[in-house]
Design a protein around this motif. Structure first.
Motif, PDB file in Angstrom:
ATOM      1  N   UNK A 159      33.139  33.712  43.862  1.00 44.10           N
ATOM      2  CA  UNK A 159      33.693  35.057  44.081  1.00 44.10           C
ATOM      3  C   UNK A 159      32.914  36.172  43.388  1.00 44.10           C
ATOM      4  N   UNK A 160      32.408  35.916  42.176  1.00 48.01           N
ATOM      5  CA  UNK A 160      31.705  36.978  41.446  1.00 48.01           C
ATOM      6  C   UNK A 160      30.387  37.315  42.147  1.00 48.01           C
ATOM      7  N   UNK A 161      29.663  36.281  42.571  1.00 52.31           N
ATOM      8  CA  UNK A 161      28.399  36.519  43.276  1.00 52.31           C
ATOM      9  C   UNK A 161      28.639  37.272  44.577  1.00 52.31           C
ATOM     10  N   UNK A 162      29.713  36.924  45.298  1.00 53.15           N
ATOM     11  CA  UNK A 162      30.027  37.609  46.547  1.00 53.15           C
ATOM     12  C   UNK A 162      30.367  39.079  46.289  1.00 53.15           C
ATOM     13  N   UNK A 163      31.152  39.329  45.247  1.00 51.32           N
ATOM     14  CA  UNK A 163      31.590  40.702  44.960  1.00 51.32           C
ATOM     15  C   UNK A 163      30.430  41.599  44.536  1.00 51.32           C
ATOM     16  N   UNK A 164      29.399  41.005  43.928  1.00 50.91           N
ATOM     17  CA  UNK A 164      28.244  41.820  43.533  1.00 50.91           C
ATOM     18  C   UNK A 164      27.549  42.432  44.736  1.00 50.91           C
ATOM     19  N   UNK A 165      27.673  41.813  45.895  1.00 53.80           N
ATOM     20  CA  UNK A 165      26.969  42.273  47.093  1.00 53.80           C
ATOM     21  C   UNK A 165      27.770  43.299  47.886  1.00 53.80           C
ATOM     22  N   UNK A 166      29.010  43.572  47.444  1.00 52.38           N
ATOM     23  CA  UNK A 166      29.928  44.382  48.253  1.00 52.38           C
ATOM     24  C   UNK A 166      30.305  45.701  47.599  1.00 52.38           C
ATOM     25  N   UNK A 167      30.623  46.674  48.445  1.00 58.27           N
ATOM     26  CA  UNK A 167      31.325  47.880  48.036  1.00 58.27           C
ATOM     27  C   UNK A 167      32.632  47.924  48.803  1.00 58.27           C
TER      28      UNK A 167
END
Length: 321
Positions: free
Chosen positions: A72-80
């Motif tokens: 989840x943390x890696x995915x959230x880094x790519x998103x706004x």
């Protein structure tokens, strides 16, 4: 182009309520996806699962190669993410809030100043930069929320009602910004404003009762309208009866209706079979019949009509099951 978002057999339950029911779709880099549906259809819930705000009950979402369940943390880094309601820290100023978000996102030093200055100009926050967020209008709070979502220049944007509360000029500016960003990012926009589908979206999904009921380009969505490519003709009331009689003999037309117009006029609507373009043929029939018209136009079909027809049909189908 590569898929930056992959939603796979997603389900989300709240107790006995199935809010999202086996939803699957992808969004490519360079694609702006409109996510439409009635209130309570499952739009915001789907977006909250994609962004990791809520865990899925079944299925998953993969964002830039990262599974939202296992990374989840890696995915959230790519998103706004711009959620509904623009939750913000009311006791902060827009400038202080954006500095805080930049630090959290790892945007520091000169790059932080340059990026914040750029957003202040792009989104029009200069007038309220040093006012407490809790004193701002809904439109300005929405703009601050949008600024924090794009501050770190993410590859994926998930925007829930991005133009909610904005005036027409502000809506235009935000749509232009989204369209410019859409060339290099994957963007999902949830909206109730159907004109935004034509304005910024490459594709649109309609969801109802937690299920996808339509997925296609704006042109394909228009083509689903019952009056797709219908020809609308305004003429004197006395000519309308003769026009209807002549047009009913045209084999390419499914039906011809006469409607009461203003100031002694009538509107005749010629609906083609299977959405064929018949404006030229209709105009030729009227000209050969020496019928004078004051206006003639062909319309692709209204999105609000398509939306209503699709979601109403789905609700009627669900009620029968």
């Amino acid at each position: 182009m590569e898929n930056l978002i992959e939603v796979q057999s997603l389900r989300k339950r709240f107790g006995s309520v199935l809010a999202v029911d086996n939803v699957s779709f992808t969004v490519k880099r360079g694609e702006v996806l409109g996510f439409l549906g009635p209130n309570g259809a499952g739009k915001s819930t789907t977006m909250k699962v994609i962004t990791g705000y809520l865990p899925p009950s079944e299925g998953t979402a993969i964002v830039c190669g990262h599974d939202i369940r296992t990374s989840p943390v890696a995915a959230k880094r790519t998103m706004g993410y711009l959620p509904e309601g623009s939750p913000l820290y009311g006791d902060m100023t827009p400038e202080g809030f954006l500095r805080f978000v930049a630090s959290v996102r790892g945007v520091n030093g000169q790059k932080r100043k340059e990026r914040i200055d750029q957003l202040i100009e792009q989104i029009g926050l200069g007038e309220v930069l040093h006012r407490r967020i809790e004193t701002l209008s809904k439109g300005y709070r929405r703009r601050v929320g949008l600024a924090q979502a794009i501050l770190h220049d993410p590859d994926v944007l998930v925007l829930d009602e991005p133009t909610d509360g904005l005036d027409p000029n502000q809506k235009h500016d935000v749509r232009e910004l989204i369209r410019a960003m859409g060339g290099t990012k994957a963007i999902i926009i949830s909206t109730h404003i159907l004109e935004e589908v034509d304005a910024v979206c490459d594709r649109a999904i309609i969801i109802d009762h937690g299920r996808i009921v339509s997925d296609g380009t704006p042109a394909e969505l228009h083509a689903k309208a019952s009056e797709h490519n219908a020809v609308f003709i305004i003429m004197a009331d006395g000519d309308a009866v003769r026009a209807v009689e002549r047009l009913k003999a045209v084999s390419d037309l499914a039906k011809v209706d006469r409607r009461k117009g203003a100031n002694g006029s009538s509107e005749v609507v010629a609906v083609p079979k299977q959405g064929a373009f018949v404006a030229d043929k209709v105009a030729a029939v009227l000209r050969e019949s020496n019928i004078h018209v004051s206006e003639i136009r062909s319309e692709p079909g209204k999105l609000d009509t398509v939306f209503r027809e699709i979601t109403t049909n789905d609700r009627q189908s669900a009620a029968r099951q």
